[in-house]
Design a protein around this motif. Structure first.
Motif, PDB file in Angstrom:
ATOM      1  N   ASN A 143       0.836  -1.203   0.000  1.00 38.21           N
ATOM      2  CA  ASN A 143       0.000   0.000   0.000  1.00 38.21           C
ATOM      3  C   ASN A 143       0.869   1.251   0.000  1.00 38.21           C
ATOM      4  O   ASN A 143       2.100   1.176   0.096  1.00 38.21           O
ATOM      5  CB  ASN A 143      -0.991   0.000   1.175  1.00 38.21           C
ATOM      6  CG  ASN A 143      -0.317  -0.048   2.525  1.00 38.21           C
ATOM      7  OD1 ASN A 143       0.592   0.736   2.810  1.00 38.21           O
ATOM      8  ND2 ASN A 143      -0.757  -0.978   3.374  1.00 38.21           N
ATOM      9  N   GLU A 219      -7.456   6.410  11.709  1.00 42.61           N
ATOM     10  CA  GLU A 219      -6.610   6.364  10.519  1.00 42.61           C
ATOM     11  C   GLU A 219      -5.150   6.154  10.908  1.00 42.61           C
ATOM     12  O   GLU A 219      -4.428   5.394  10.254  1.00 42.61           O
ATOM     13  CB  GLU A 219      -6.772   7.661   9.722  1.00 42.61           C
ATOM     14  CG  GLU A 219      -6.126   7.648   8.348  1.00 42.61           C
ATOM     15  CD  GLU A 219      -6.774   6.668   7.384  1.00 42.61           C
ATOM     16  OE1 GLU A 219      -6.089   6.250   6.426  1.00 42.61           O
ATOM     17  OE2 GLU A 219      -7.947   6.296   7.594  1.00 42.61           O
ATOM     18  N   ASP A 228      -3.792   0.415   4.696  1.00 52.20           N
ATOM     19  CA  ASP A 228      -4.038   1.629   3.910  1.00 52.20           C
ATOM     20  C   ASP A 228      -4.662   1.206   2.586  1.00 52.20           C
ATOM     21  O   ASP A 228      -3.988   0.660   1.709  1.00 52.20           O
ATOM     22  CB  ASP A 228      -2.727   2.380   3.659  1.00 52.20           C
ATOM     23  CG  ASP A 228      -2.926   3.638   2.811  1.00 52.20           C
ATOM     24  OD1 ASP A 228      -4.084   3.947   2.478  1.00 52.20           O
ATOM     25  OD2 ASP A 228      -1.930   4.297   2.483  1.00 52.20           O
ATOM     26  N   ASN A 229      -5.961   1.451   2.455  1.00 62.07           N
ATOM     27  CA  ASN A 229      -6.685   1.044   1.237  1.00 62.07           C
ATOM     28  C   ASN A 229      -6.822   2.175   0.226  1.00 62.07           C
ATOM     29  O   ASN A 229      -7.549   2.038  -0.765  1.00 62.07           O
ATOM     30  CB  ASN A 229      -8.075   0.518   1.611  1.00 62.07           C
ATOM     31  CG  ASN A 229      -7.998  -0.736   2.471  1.00 62.07           C
ATOM     32  OD1 ASN A 229      -7.179  -1.619   2.208  1.00 62.07           O
ATOM     33  ND2 ASN A 229      -8.833  -0.822   3.490  1.00 62.07           N
ATOM     34  N   ASN A 230      -6.161   3.298   0.467  1.00 63.22           N
ATOM     35  CA  ASN A 230      -6.266   4.412  -0.466  1.00 63.22           C
ATOM     36  C   ASN A 230      -5.726   4.017  -1.832  1.00 63.22           C
ATOM     37  O   ASN A 230      -4.628   3.452  -1.938  1.00 63.22           O
ATOM     38  CB  ASN A 230      -5.487   5.624   0.061  1.00 63.22           C
ATOM     39  CG  ASN A 230      -6.143   6.240   1.280  1.00 63.22           C
ATOM     40  OD1 ASN A 230      -7.362   6.343   1.338  1.00 63.22           O
ATOM     41  ND2 ASN A 230      -5.343   6.630   2.263  1.00 63.22           N
ATOM     42  N   GLU A 233      -4.281   7.304  -7.426  1.00 60.20           N
ATOM     43  CA  GLU A 233      -5.160   8.102  -8.268  1.00 60.20           C
ATOM     44  C   GLU A 233      -4.396   8.606  -9.480  1.00 60.20           C
ATOM     45  O   GLU A 233      -3.424   9.350  -9.330  1.00 60.20           O
ATOM     46  CB  GLU A 233      -5.731   9.281  -7.469  1.00 60.20           C
ATOM     47  CG  GLU A 233      -6.552   8.834  -6.273  1.00 60.20           C
ATOM     48  CD  GLU A 233      -7.051   9.992  -5.440  1.00 60.20           C
ATOM     49  OE1 GLU A 233      -6.644  11.138  -5.739  1.00 60.20           O
ATOM     50  OE2 GLU A 233      -7.844   9.758  -4.505  1.00 60.20           O
TER      51      GLU A 233
END
Length: 388
Positions: A143, A219, A228-230, A233
């Motif tokens: 991640n 968080e 952390d799954n963000n 982008e």
């Protein structure tokens, strides 16, 4: 499927850019920043061994390392080389997020079926250095948080892989300050109750942490536990922020027009800094009383500083507004955005200037944008709309 996320970070980017153009700087303790009253924007590893760090006043840095060479930064050069690196990465990587002028996230999940993820990333790093001459470090993990911490631990010119089974053993002994979202205030708060390394933080009940530091507690607990799954982008230079101002009565008052523009710049620049963006393209738009609409744009060095952007906008306006016909609308757009903070562009500014921006922004965030404004932009009182 286990994710494969890469964080790539150009080593002492500003210093490396300067050394690329002048090899005589190699090996010297080098400080990039303003004059004696300015602050350090970047420094070489040779200077860091003396305790010099970014955002430190130049005077203090020279007391620690009197033999250091201080150079004014060249954001035009840095912007160009950052763009060159971005092109190399985008040509090869499936999903790229440009996190700032000198760092990138890549999602290469599934690539190990056809090509080893670590081998592919290592070859990409070699290609970047070969094509641009700039050194780069990377870490490959599951991640964004772990890979970013890994890059920091691997520098300079680091190459690190942290598989899923090794995430917690890798994180546990590190200081909680290594977690990206932990600032000085949070560190001091947690230190006072004996939480100084990530393992201790990860073993703390999430609810207790949330009660201590508020909404970010959960968080922070997740990051300490390697969660952390963000998503990565995809980066695009089409991102922009803009605003338009329509006059209640068509006008030809140049002084008032420029005052309005300055106020618009101040608003957009505050938004840039609040959201940690830097812009590299300024566009100005005017609409005449007969509805003819014209635009003009200019590339600039990455910045979020009011005074730099105001100068660019007013220069463009002078070049664009030539017909001397009444105007019904003016607009400004900032595009070519990358993640970053104002302090990296403090090559001409003083420590006092940085303090002034920080103080003004703090007041605006606490009491509202109109709590404090520049006199030159105080006429911004008529019809205005923000454009997404």
């Amino acid at each position: 499927m286990t994710r494969a996320i890469v964080h790539m970070d150009l080593d002492t980017f500003f210093v490396s850019c300067e050394r690329l153009t002048n090899s005589k700087l190699n090996g010297l303790p080098l400080i990039i920043g303003g004059g004696e009253r300015g602050v350090v924007a970047s420094c070489s590893y040779e200077a860091r061994t003396f305790g010099v760090r970014s955002a430190m006043p130049i005077k203090m840095a020279l007391r620690l390392c009197p033999q250091a060479k201080v150079m004014k930064g060249d954001m035009e050069l840095y912007s160009k080389l950052s763009h060159d690196v971005t092109q190399v990465i985008e040509e090869k990587a499936p999903i790229v997020e440009k996190a700032s002028i000198d760092e990138f996230y890549l999602d290469i999940t599934g690539m190990d079926k056809f090509y080893g993820c670590y081998q592919w990333t290592n070859e990409l790093a070699q290609s970047i250095t070969k094509e641009t001459g700039l050194p780069i470090s990377f870490a490959l993990s599951v991640n964004k948080t772990v890979s970013k911490i890994g890059t920091g631990e691997s520098k300079p010119v680091g190459r690190l892989e942290i598989p899923e089974s090794m995430v917690q053993p890798f994180l546990n002994p590190l200081s909680i300050q290594k977690i990206p979202m932990v600032g000085d205030v949070t560190f001091q708060l947690l230190s006072r109750i004996g939480i100084r390394n990530i393992q201790t933080l990860s073993e703390m009940p999430a609810e207790v942490l949330q009660r201590m530091i508020g909404k970010n507690g959960l968080e922070l607990w997740k990051k300490a536990n390697g969660i952390d799954n963000n998503p990565v982008e995809p980066y695009t230079e089409r991102k922009s922020i803009s605003t338009e101002h329509t006059f209640l009565q068509d006008t030809i008052d140049i002084k008032n027009l420029k005052s309005i523009l300055i106020g618009m710049v101040e608003k957009l620049a505050f938004q840039l800094r609040s959201e940690e963006w830097l812009t590299s393209t300024v566009v100005i738009k005017i609409r005449y009383a007969n509805f003819d609409t014209e635009t003009k744009q200019a590339k600039i060095a990455y910045t979020s500083a009011d005074h730099t952007l105001t100068r660019a906008v007013t220069d463009l306006f002078d070049k664009l507004y030539q017909r001397r016909m009444r105007l019904r609308l003016v607009g400004i757009r900032f595009s070519g955005l990358v993640r970053g903070t104002y302090q990296i562009n403090l090559f001409e500014d003083t420590e006092e200037m940085l303090s002034l921006y920080q103080a003004m922004d703090k007041m605006k965030r606490r009491y509202g944008f109109d709590a404090i404004n520049r006199c030159a932009g105080a006429n911004l009182k008529t019809k205005q709309k923000d454009v997404p």
